[in-house]
Design an enzyme around this catalytic site. Structure first.
Site, mmCIF file in Angstrom:
data_model
loop_
_atom_site.group_PDB
_atom_site.id
_atom_site.type_symbol
_atom_site.label_atom_id
_atom_site.label_comp_id
_atom_site.label_asym_id
_atom_site.label_seq_id
_atom_site.Cartn_x
_atom_site.Cartn_y
_atom_site.Cartn_z
ATOM 1 N N ASP A 232 0.790 -1.236 0.000
ATOM 2 C CA ASP A 232 0.000 0.000 0.000
ATOM 3 C C ASP A 232 0.823 1.287 0.000
ATOM 4 O O ASP A 232 0.263 2.385 -0.182
ATOM 5 C CB ASP A 232 -1.002 0.001 1.180
ATOM 6 C CG ASP A 232 -0.334 -0.188 2.554
ATOM 7 O OD1 ASP A 232 0.827 0.226 2.718
ATOM 8 O OD2 ASP A 232 -1.004 -0.722 3.463
ATOM 9 N N PRO B 224 -2.952 -8.065 17.884
ATOM 10 C CA PRO B 224 -4.018 -8.336 18.852
ATOM 11 C C PRO B 224 -4.209 -9.839 19.087
ATOM 12 O O PRO B 224 -4.730 -10.246 20.109
ATOM 13 C CB PRO B 224 -5.282 -7.741 18.208
ATOM 14 C CG PRO B 224 -4.854 -7.035 16.985
ATOM 15 C CD PRO B 224 -3.449 -7.421 16.663
ATOM 16 N N GLU B 225 -3.773 -10.659 18.124
ATOM 17 C CA GLU B 225 -3.965 -12.119 18.217
ATOM 18 C C GLU B 225 -2.605 -12.801 18.318
ATOM 19 O O GLU B 225 -1.602 -12.261 17.860
ATOM 20 C CB GLU B 225 -4.620 -12.646 16.929
ATOM 21 C CG GLU B 225 -5.815 -11.862 16.436
ATOM 22 C CD GLU B 225 -7.083 -12.270 17.149
ATOM 23 O OE1 GLU B 225 -7.093 -13.381 17.713
ATOM 24 O OE2 GLU B 225 -8.042 -11.471 17.150
ATOM 25 N N HIS C 217 6.613 -7.637 -1.305
ATOM 26 C CA HIS C 217 5.549 -8.083 -2.212
ATOM 27 C C HIS C 217 5.179 -7.050 -3.266
ATOM 28 O O HIS C 217 4.122 -7.152 -3.882
ATOM 29 C CB HIS C 217 4.304 -8.495 -1.399
ATOM 30 C CG HIS C 217 4.541 -9.716 -0.546
ATOM 31 N ND1 HIS C 217 3.694 -10.098 0.479
ATOM 32 C CD2 HIS C 217 5.546 -10.646 -0.575
ATOM 33 C CE1 HIS C 217 4.167 -11.203 1.039
ATOM 34 N NE2 HIS C 217 5.281 -11.550 0.438
HETATM 35 P P1 OAD Z 1 -2.883 -11.300 7.221
HETATM 36 O O1 OAD Z 1 -4.218 -10.795 6.808
HETATM 37 O O2 OAD Z 1 -2.570 -12.722 6.957
HETATM 38 O O3 OAD Z 1 -2.687 -11.068 8.782
HETATM 39 C C1 OAD Z 1 -2.941 -9.840 9.374
HETATM 40 C C2 OAD Z 1 -2.492 -9.891 10.819
HETATM 41 O O4 OAD Z 1 -2.715 -8.617 11.382
HETATM 42 C C3 OAD Z 1 -3.246 -10.909 11.693
HETATM 43 O O5 OAD Z 1 -2.332 -11.658 12.466
HETATM 44 C C4 OAD Z 1 -4.100 -10.022 12.594
HETATM 45 O O6 OAD Z 1 -4.294 -10.581 13.900
HETATM 46 C C5 OAD Z 1 -3.261 -8.768 12.667
HETATM 47 N N1 OAD Z 1 -4.001 -7.534 12.963
HETATM 48 C C6 OAD Z 1 -5.309 -7.248 12.744
HETATM 49 N N2 OAD Z 1 -5.602 -6.010 13.130
HETATM 50 C C7 OAD Z 1 -4.453 -5.471 13.611
HETATM 51 C C8 OAD Z 1 -4.091 -4.208 14.153
HETATM 52 N N3 OAD Z 1 -4.980 -3.229 14.281
HETATM 53 N N4 OAD Z 1 -2.811 -4.027 14.541
HETATM 54 C C9 OAD Z 1 -1.894 -5.009 14.426
HETATM 55 N N5 OAD Z 1 -2.173 -6.212 13.916
HETATM 56 C C10 OAD Z 1 -3.429 -6.449 13.511
HETATM 57 O O7 OAD Z 1 -1.801 -10.316 6.564
HETATM 58 P P2 OAD Z 1 -0.259 -10.583 6.267
HETATM 59 O O8 OAD Z 1 0.363 -11.393 7.346
HETATM 60 O O9 OAD Z 1 0.320 -9.285 5.935
HETATM 61 O O10 OAD Z 1 0.580 -11.535 0.063
HETATM 62 O O11 OAD Z 1 -0.356 -11.458 4.963
HETATM 63 C C11 OAD Z 1 0.815 -11.868 4.334
HETATM 64 C C12 OAD Z 1 0.605 -11.919 2.849
HETATM 65 O O12 OAD Z 1 -0.513 -12.751 2.538
HETATM 66 C C13 OAD Z 1 0.242 -10.584 2.200
HETATM 67 O O13 OAD Z 1 1.367 -9.781 1.931
HETATM 68 C C14 OAD Z 1 -0.438 -11.015 0.925
HETATM 69 C C15 OAD Z 1 -1.310 -12.110 1.503
HETATM 70 O O14 OAD Z 1 -1.738 -13.080 0.611
HETATM 71 C C16 OAD Z 1 0.477 -11.386 -1.259
HETATM 72 O O15 OAD Z 1 -0.469 -10.856 -1.782
HETATM 73 C C17 OAD Z 1 1.666 -11.915 -1.990
#
Ligand code: OAD
Length: 247
Positions: free
Chosen positions: A107, A219-220, A122
């Protein structure tokens, strides 16, 4: 609550004492900017099928459909602004002698908040790559073209978003740099990532093996939580500013 304060204090001390700090962020860091995460409640992959929208095969089959998905995300992010978590990380960078921010996010909000030394694993929603001549170009216009899919202004070739899709390798140079930084840092912050997508999810392990102090902000709990020295449970936009508050 008391345990939380104790953990926060330990994390503050570790951050203050270490000269080499690496941060790994995921979608959760942009949640308070209104950008949806991928997994979990209201996650993008709950509403959209990744296989039909974020793979090279999907793009070959129907580039216009894939572009519609990316246009939707580009429009959403264009309206979003960096939140206090992004701002806190830019502030931290200014304080730490050796700092690197590794993000899985596409983003661009870290750069908009003022972070400088960023490795985007990514790719970026606002960059295109031409499948004809290979040229990479930034484009912030939304919509990107009158008709989708957009074509290259130099050679007329098909443009794709310069992001990593499922089944594709990460840009080798960027991933190597990220591994190198993780392997020599003294403290690592792992923020807002589910820790499920490799190779990014392997970086905290590299840092830990090298003796770094690991702080998770989420948070998780995640598969990375057991290796963290401190887990700060809460939204990044409220935890990070508190972590940087003096004393
Ligand atoms: P995810 O959607 O898998 O995970 C998001 C994480 O953020 C979870 O562990 C939530 O608990 C946490 N979360 C939610 N709200 C939050 C907040 N307010 N503050 C802090 N944490 C919070 O996202 P990513 O781990 O980034 O890849 O996903 C990894 C990759 O999977 C992405 O880059 C994308 C996706 O498929 C590609 O598109 C190649």
């Amino acid at each position: 609550m008391e345990r939380n304060l104790e953990e926060l204090k330990r994390a503050k001390i570790a951050l203050r004492e270490q000269a080499r700090v690496v941060v790994l962020t995921g979608a959760g860091v942009s949640k308070e900017s209104g950008v949806p995460t991928f997994r979990g409640k209201n996650g993008l992959w709950k509403e959209f099928r990744a296989q039909e929208l974020a793979t090279p095969e999907a793009f070959k089959r129907n580039p216009a459909l894939v572009w519609e998905f990316y246009e939707f995300r580009r429009a959403l992010v264009s309206r979003a602004v960096p939140n206090p978590a992004h701002v806190a990380l830019a502030t931290l960078e200014a304080r730490v002698p050796r700092f690197c921010l590794i993000t899985q996010n596409v983003d661009g909000l870290h750069a908009r908040a003022g972070s400088k030394n960023i490795l985007e694993l990514h790719g970026n929603l606002f960059r295109t790559r031409c499948l004809g001549c290979g040229v990479l170009e930034e484009s912030f216009a939304v919509p990107i073209a009158q008709k989708l899919p957009p074509s290259c202004q130099h050679c007329g070739g098909l443009l794709r978003p310069d992001v990593v899709w499922f089944g594709e390798p990460l840009p080798a140079g960027v991933m190597n740099q990220a591994s190198e930084e993780a392997g020599k840092c003294e403290a690592m912050l792992v923020i807002g990532t589910s820790g499920l997508v490799f190779p990014a999810a392997g970086l905290p392990g590299l840092a830990k093996d090298a003796g770094a102090f690991l702080i998770e902000i989420n948070p998780e709990s995640t598969p990375l939580s057991p290796m963290a020295d401190v887990c700060l449970r809460g939204p990044a936009a409220s935890v990070l500013p508190r972590l940087l508050q003096e004393p």
